[in-house]
Design an enzyme around this catalytic site. Structure first.
Site, short mmCIF file in Angstrom:
data_model
loop_
_atom_site.label_atom_id
_atom_site.label_comp_id
_atom_site.label_asym_id
_atom_site.label_seq_id
_atom_site.Cartn_x
_atom_site.Cartn_y
_atom_site.Cartn_z
N SER A 1 0.73 -1.09 -0.12
CA SER A 1 -0.10 0.09 0.15
C SER A 1 0.89 1.34 0.05
O SER A 1 1.92 1.25 0.40
CB SER A 1 -0.83 -0.09 1.29
OG SER A 1 -1.44 0.97 1.53
N TYR B 1 -1.79 -0.92 11.14
CA TYR B 1 -2.07 -1.47 9.66
C TYR B 1 -0.99 -1.02 8.94
O TYR B 1 -0.46 -2.16 8.10
CB TYR B 1 -3.38 -0.66 9.20
CG TYR B 1 -3.76 -1.02 7.71
CD1 TYR B 1 -3.75 -2.43 7.01
CD2 TYR B 1 -3.33 0.03 6.79
CE1 TYR B 1 -3.81 -2.49 5.99
CE2 TYR B 1 -3.42 -0.31 5.34
CZ TYR B 1 -3.73 -1.36 4.97
OH TYR B 1 -3.71 -1.76 3.49
N LYS C 1 1.93 -3.64 6.71
CA LYS C 1 2.49 -3.72 5.40
C LYS C 1 3.78 -3.41 5.25
O LYS C 1 4.67 -4.03 4.68
CB LYS C 1 1.61 -2.65 4.49
CG LYS C 1 0.16 -2.85 4.20
CD LYS C 1 -0.08 -4.02 3.53
CE LYS C 1 -1.41 -4.11 3.28
NZ LYS C 1 -1.78 -5.72 2.93
P1 NAD Z 1 -11.17 -6.55 1.53
O1 NAD Z 1 -11.37 -6.45 2.99
O2 NAD Z 1 -12.38 -6.36 0.55
O3 NAD Z 1 -10.49 -7.95 0.96
C1 NAD Z 1 -9.74 -8.88 1.76
C2 NAD Z 1 -10.34 -10.30 1.84
O4 NAD Z 1 -9.44 -11.08 2.61
C3 NAD Z 1 -11.50 -10.12 2.48
O5 NAD Z 1 -12.43 -10.92 1.48
C4 NAD Z 1 -11.64 -10.95 3.71
O6 NAD Z 1 -12.24 -11.88 4.06
C5 NAD Z 1 -10.16 -11.74 3.59
N1 NAD Z 1 -9.16 -12.16 4.77
C6 NAD Z 1 -8.97 -11.26 5.66
N2 NAD Z 1 -8.15 -12.11 6.59
C7 NAD Z 1 -8.09 -13.34 6.14
C8 NAD Z 1 -7.56 -14.35 6.43
N3 NAD Z 1 -6.80 -14.26 7.85
N4 NAD Z 1 -7.81 -15.58 5.96
C9 NAD Z 1 -8.51 -15.66 4.92
N5 NAD Z 1 -9.03 -14.69 4.25
C10 NAD Z 1 -8.68 -13.42 5.09
O7 NAD Z 1 -9.90 -5.64 0.86
P2 NAD Z 1 -9.57 -5.24 -0.41
O8 NAD Z 1 -9.64 -3.69 -0.57
O9 NAD Z 1 -9.84 -6.02 -1.41
O10 NAD Z 1 -7.81 -5.24 0.00
C11 NAD Z 1 -7.01 -6.28 -0.52
C12 NAD Z 1 -5.78 -6.16 -0.02
O11 NAD Z 1 -5.16 -4.84 -0.67
C13 NAD Z 1 -5.52 -5.95 1.62
O12 NAD Z 1 -4.47 -6.69 1.95
C14 NAD Z 1 -5.53 -4.61 1.66
O13 NAD Z 1 -4.55 -4.18 2.80
C15 NAD Z 1 -4.81 -4.12 0.43
N6 NAD Z 1 -5.03 -2.89 0.24
C16 NAD Z 1 -6.20 -2.43 0.09
C17 NAD Z 1 -6.24 -0.96 -0.40
C18 NAD Z 1 -7.88 -0.31 -0.40
O14 NAD Z 1 -7.96 0.88 -0.13
N7 NAD Z 1 -8.67 -1.03 -0.79
C19 NAD Z 1 -5.31 -0.12 -0.47
C20 NAD Z 1 -3.99 -0.54 -0.04
C21 NAD Z 1 -3.81 -1.88 -0.16
C1 WQD Z 2 -9.02 10.09 0.94
C2 WQD Z 2 -9.45 11.48 1.46
C3 WQD Z 2 -9.64 11.82 3.72
C4 WQD Z 2 -13.43 10.02 4.08
C5 WQD Z 2 -6.61 5.10 3.26
C6 WQD Z 2 -5.52 4.33 4.01
C7 WQD Z 2 -4.47 3.51 3.06
C8 WQD Z 2 -5.15 2.78 2.05
C9 WQD Z 2 -6.09 3.53 1.27
C10 WQD Z 2 -5.04 0.66 2.38
C11 WQD Z 2 -8.57 11.85 2.83
C12 WQD Z 2 -10.81 12.27 3.00
C13 WQD Z 2 -12.24 10.50 3.67
C14 WQD Z 2 -14.61 11.06 4.49
C15 WQD Z 2 -13.06 12.76 3.78
N1 WQD Z 2 -5.53 1.95 2.29
N2 WQD Z 2 -11.97 11.71 3.57
N3 WQD Z 2 -14.43 12.25 4.36
O1 WQD Z 2 -6.79 7.94 3.96
O2 WQD Z 2 -5.88 8.26 1.28
O3 WQD Z 2 -5.94 6.00 2.49
O4 WQD Z 2 -7.12 4.04 2.09
O5 WQD Z 2 -3.99 0.46 2.33
O6 WQD Z 2 -3.54 3.08 3.77
O7 WQD Z 2 -5.05 4.94 5.07
O8 WQD Z 2 -8.03 7.20 1.89
O9 WQD Z 2 -10.48 7.19 1.17
O10 WQD Z 2 -9.83 7.14 3.61
O11 WQD Z 2 -9.49 9.14 2.28
O12 WQD Z 2 -13.15 13.99 3.58
O13 WQD Z 2 -15.58 10.33 4.95
O14 WQD Z 2 -10.74 11.63 1.70
O15 WQD Z 2 -9.37 12.74 4.74
O16 WQD Z 2 -8.06 13.16 2.46
P1 WQD Z 2 -6.53 7.52 2.46
P2 WQD Z 2 -9.42 7.81 2.07
#
Ligand code: NAD
Ligand code: WQD
Length: 351
Positions: A134, A158, A162
């Site tokens: 991430s 969190y 990562k």
């Molecule tokens: P999500 O929660 O929709 O998907 C994750 C899936 O993993 C879920 O279906 C959950 O049930 C499953 N899971 C969690 N723990 C588990 C375990 N111990 N065993 C088996 N299954 C398990 O999330 P997403 O948005 O699809 O994210 C996928 C990956 O990408 C995550 O690792 C997340 O940290 C990373 N990521 C997401 C974002 C984002 O904003 N969505 C941004 C950066 C990184």
């Molecule tokens: C985006 C912008 C908020 C909600 C997060 C995690 C990051 C990654 C992606 C997993 C910010 C603003 C948000 C609301 C708002 N996830 N906001 N009102 O914080 O960039 O990243 O998700 O790895 O680790 O930290 O994403 O969508 O939460 O926020 O004004 O109700 O929107 O302040 O500026 P962020 P976000």
């Protein structure tokens, strides 16, 4: 466009938001896919929708296993009955606020689960992984765009999971150079499949901007709190690099192909973003335009821990993976709205 040899991919967390979209693309590209997911943050209906989208023939190449990475036995069961060419590892918990309140849950789930996965992969000599990292590993970057060789730091538990998992990957590769690991640093994934059949369906009140806007648009929430209008940005709201989830899905295919074809890949990180920054207020306008709905907003103080402006340098992924995001914010909002409008209560109908 199918791959010449049918490669078998294990997708952890494949029932989740990014997982479902990636599985659709994997199947369409000719891969065989096994999902392992404990459905902690997802529902089986999402996998049913994936089957529906790819059709009955490709659906035969998809296997769903309910299992938890924290139980090594659940992973062992899969590897003992089939050979996997590579693993795409999405499974993890991702709510920043929850990780601050309950760090043990995050370290247990994200770290222990991943270590169990590496152990089992090593035992069965499957040593190729695409890992969901991430942009959170850049913390509050001192300059932008974020380059892959920037100093890494975490701002919350969190983010630490990562960061630790990236370090663990680098250590495993240093000790056993035959491992090939691609670390994909996603920026802000949004949007949905163009069909409107799969999309993000968070449990409870969303933490992230786009699912929140979406729920305001369908009337589930009254207004959007905009966190901060005094940032030194074009309109005072914070700036992020939003990326369409279908572009992300294609980024995973590009990463897999790199793993299969480049013996020198080692353990390498790539940003997956568009390279463009969009402010919160610009995102609200783009969503209003796409949906024809007014999104009432309330200007609020900054959210603690938020960075002012974050966006990716995309050069490395373009050059080395041959991947570049195709979609802009208008398409992201169009597809997010199509998903929301067709599924205002997510995968489950309102009770
Ligand atoms: P999500 O929660 O929709 O998907 C994750 C899936 O993993 C879920 O279906 C959950 O049930 C499953 N899971 C969690 N723990 C588990 C375990 N111990 N065993 C088996 N299954 C398990 O999330 P997403 O948005 O699809 O994210 C996928 C990956 O990408 C995550 O690792 C997340 O940290 C990373 N990521 C997401 C974002 C984002 O904003 N969505 C941004 C950066 C990184
Ligand atoms: C985006 C912008 C908020 C909600 C997060 C995690 C990051 C990654 C992606 C997993 C910010 C603003 C948000 C609301 C708002 N996830 N906001 N009102 O914080 O960039 O990243 O998700 O790895 O680790 O930290 O994403 O969508 O939460 O926020 O004004 O109700 O929107 O302040 O500026 P962020 P976000």
């Amino acid at each position: 466009m199918g791959s010449s040899v049918e490669q078998n991919i294990l997708v952890t967390g494949g029932a989740g938001f990014i997982g479902t979209h990636t599985v659709v693309q994997l199947l369409k590209e000719g891969f065989k896919v096994s999902i392992i997911d404990n459905l902690d943050n997802s529902v089986i209906e999402a996998v049913d929708r994936v089957r529906e989208l790819v059709g009955p023939d490709l659906s035969k190449k998809l296997e769903f296993n309910e299992g938890d990475l924290r139980n090594k036995g659940d992973i062992e069961k899969l590897f003992s009955k089939q050979r996997f060419d590579a693993v795409i590892h999405f499974a993890g918990l991702k709510a920043v606020g929850e990780s601050v309140a309950n760090p043990r849950r995050y370290f247990d789930n994200n770290l222990v689960g991943t270590i169990n996965l590496y152990e089992t992969m090593a035992k069965y000599n499957c040593k190729m992984m695409v890992f969901s990292s991430s942009a959170t590993v850049y913390g509050q970057p001192e300059t932008i765009p974020c380059m892959e060789d920037f100093e890494l730091k975490a701002m919350n538990p969190y983010g630490r999971t990562k960061l630790f998992l990236e370090e663990i990957a680098r250590d495993i590769h240093a000790a056993e150079p035959e491992w090939r690991i691609v670390l994909l640093r996603y920026f802000n994934p949004v949007g949905a499949h163009e069909s409107g059949r799969i999309g993000e369906d968070p449990k409870g009140i969303p933490n992230n901007l786009m699912p929140y806007i979406q729920q305001v648009a369908v009337g589930r929430l009254p207004e959007l709190n905009v966190y901060g209008d005094d940032y030194p940005t074009k309109d005072g709201s914070a700036v992020r690099d939003y990326i369409h989830v279908m572009d992300l899905a294609d980024g995973h295919i590009a990463a897999l192909r790199k793993l299969f074809t480049d013996p020198k890949i080692g353990c390498t990180a790539y940003n997956l973003g568009t390279g463009r920054g969009t402010s919160v207020l610009e995102m609200v306008s783009a969503f209003e335009k796409a949906s024809g709905k007014k999104i009432p907003i309330k200007l609020c103080p900054r959210r603690s821990g938020d960075a002012t402006e974050v966006y990716a340098s995309t050069e490395k992924a373009e050059k080395e993976l041959g991947w570049k995001a195709k979609y802009g914010v208008d398409e992201m909002c169009r597809d997010q709205w199509n998903w929301a409008n067709n599924n205002p209560w997510g995968y489950k109908k309102k009770l």
